[in-house]
Design an enzyme around this catalytic site. Structure first.
Site, mmCIF file in Angstrom:
data_model
loop_
_atom_site.group_PDB
_atom_site.id
_atom_site.type_symbol
_atom_site.label_atom_id
_atom_site.label_comp_id
_atom_site.label_asym_id
_atom_site.label_seq_id
_atom_site.Cartn_x
_atom_site.Cartn_y
_atom_site.Cartn_z
ATOM 1 C CB SER A 79 -0.958 -0.006 1.193
ATOM 2 O OG SER A 79 -0.270 0.081 2.422
ATOM 3 C CG HIS A 106 10.669 2.098 11.639
ATOM 4 N ND1 HIS A 106 10.770 0.723 11.578
ATOM 5 C CD2 HIS A 106 10.415 2.409 12.927
ATOM 6 C CE1 HIS A 106 10.590 0.231 12.803
ATOM 7 N NE2 HIS A 106 10.373 1.224 13.625
HETATM 8 C C1 GRF Z 1 4.435 0.072 6.583
HETATM 9 O O1 GRF Z 1 3.887 0.043 7.882
HETATM 10 C C2 GRF Z 1 5.836 0.645 6.648
HETATM 11 O O2 GRF Z 1 6.000 1.621 7.661
HETATM 12 C C3 GRF Z 1 6.654 -0.566 6.978
HETATM 13 O O3 GRF Z 1 6.065 -1.625 6.261
HETATM 14 C C4 GRF Z 1 4.676 -1.340 6.069
HETATM 15 C C5 GRF Z 1 4.383 -1.454 4.589
HETATM 16 O O4 GRF Z 1 3.019 -1.655 4.423
HETATM 17 N N1 GRF Z 1 8.028 -0.388 6.609
HETATM 18 P P1 GRF Z 1 2.511 -2.030 2.919
HETATM 19 O O5 GRF Z 1 3.077 -3.386 2.600
HETATM 20 O O6 GRF Z 1 3.055 -0.981 2.006
HETATM 21 O O7 GRF Z 1 1.024 -2.005 3.005
#
Ligand code: GRF
Length: 197
Positions: free
Chosen positions: A12, A108
């Site tokens: 996402s 992060h």
């Molecule tokens: C997010 O919470 C980001 O902060 C972390 O991984 C997650 C990625 O979510 N590094 P998605 O796979 O992009 O939905």
């Protein structure tokens, strides 16, 4: 600017970056997507957008060095100038870190240096924030080096922790904030306000 996005799961954040480029909030393009997870939604999202997408892993390549060579070949093939890790659950090989020194960034879901480091990903982060009774959490974007979550912080934004938050509720609030924050910060990297190299 040609951006490579690495992602392991839902993608996402990747989608937010792609959409930011498509609606010209980011003067760049996602030229390739790489995932260590062949079933990741991230690869499916890239394919749906017509963006070259590769499932690469040490298992597939045989070992870490062979994986690094494959990654470097693909980054060169698409003339990648900046790498963004958006939920990528692997450490990049030193040869990739060196070749793209200062041009690799990670997002992060907490206010580093708190709640970071090996094992601090996904729901673990939000569970720890709630357990620590923090009144706020947030999002950090930092340069990537050979230690988890420890490169130079280039941008941070805060997100409130509310009284009855569960880790899931908090995770959703943080992820929602990530989408606009990503576009803002990557825009600053592309326009030179946050330097590369
Ligand atoms: C997010 O919470 C980001 O902060 C972390 O991984 C997650 C990625 O979510 N590094 P998605 O796979 O992009 O939905």
């Amino acid at each position: 600017m040609n951006i490579a996005v690495f992602a392991s799961h839902g993608g996402s954040d990747l989608q937010a970056i792609i959409d930011g480029c498509k609606n010209n909030q980011i003067n760049a393009r996602v030229s390739v997507v790489i995932s260590n997870n062949g079933n990741s939604m991230a690869l499916q999202r890239a394919e749906a957008e017509g963006i070259p997408a590769y499932h690469l892993s040490a298992n597939k390549s045989g070992n870490e060095e062979a994986l690094a060579t494959e990654i470097l070949d693909i980054l060169a093939k698409y003339n990648v100038e900046m790498i963004f890790l958006a939920g990528y659950m692997r450490m990049l090989h030193i040869s990739v870190l060196e070749k793209y020194n200062n041009r690799i960034f990670n997002i992060h879901p907490a206010l580093l240096p708190k709640f970071g480091g090996k094992g601090m990903h996904g729901m673990n982060v939000h569970t720890a924030v709630i357990k620590a009774k923090e009144s706020e959490t947030g999002v950090t974007i930092h340069r990537v080096n050979a230690e988890y979550d420890s490169g130079e912080i280039v941008a941070q934004t805060t997100v409130p922790v509310l009284k009855n938050d569960t880790p899931e509720i908090l995770a959703a609030r943080v992820l929602d904030r990530e989408y606009e924050f990503l576009v803002e910060v990557i825009g600053d990297i592309v326009n030179g306000e946050i330097t590369l190299g």
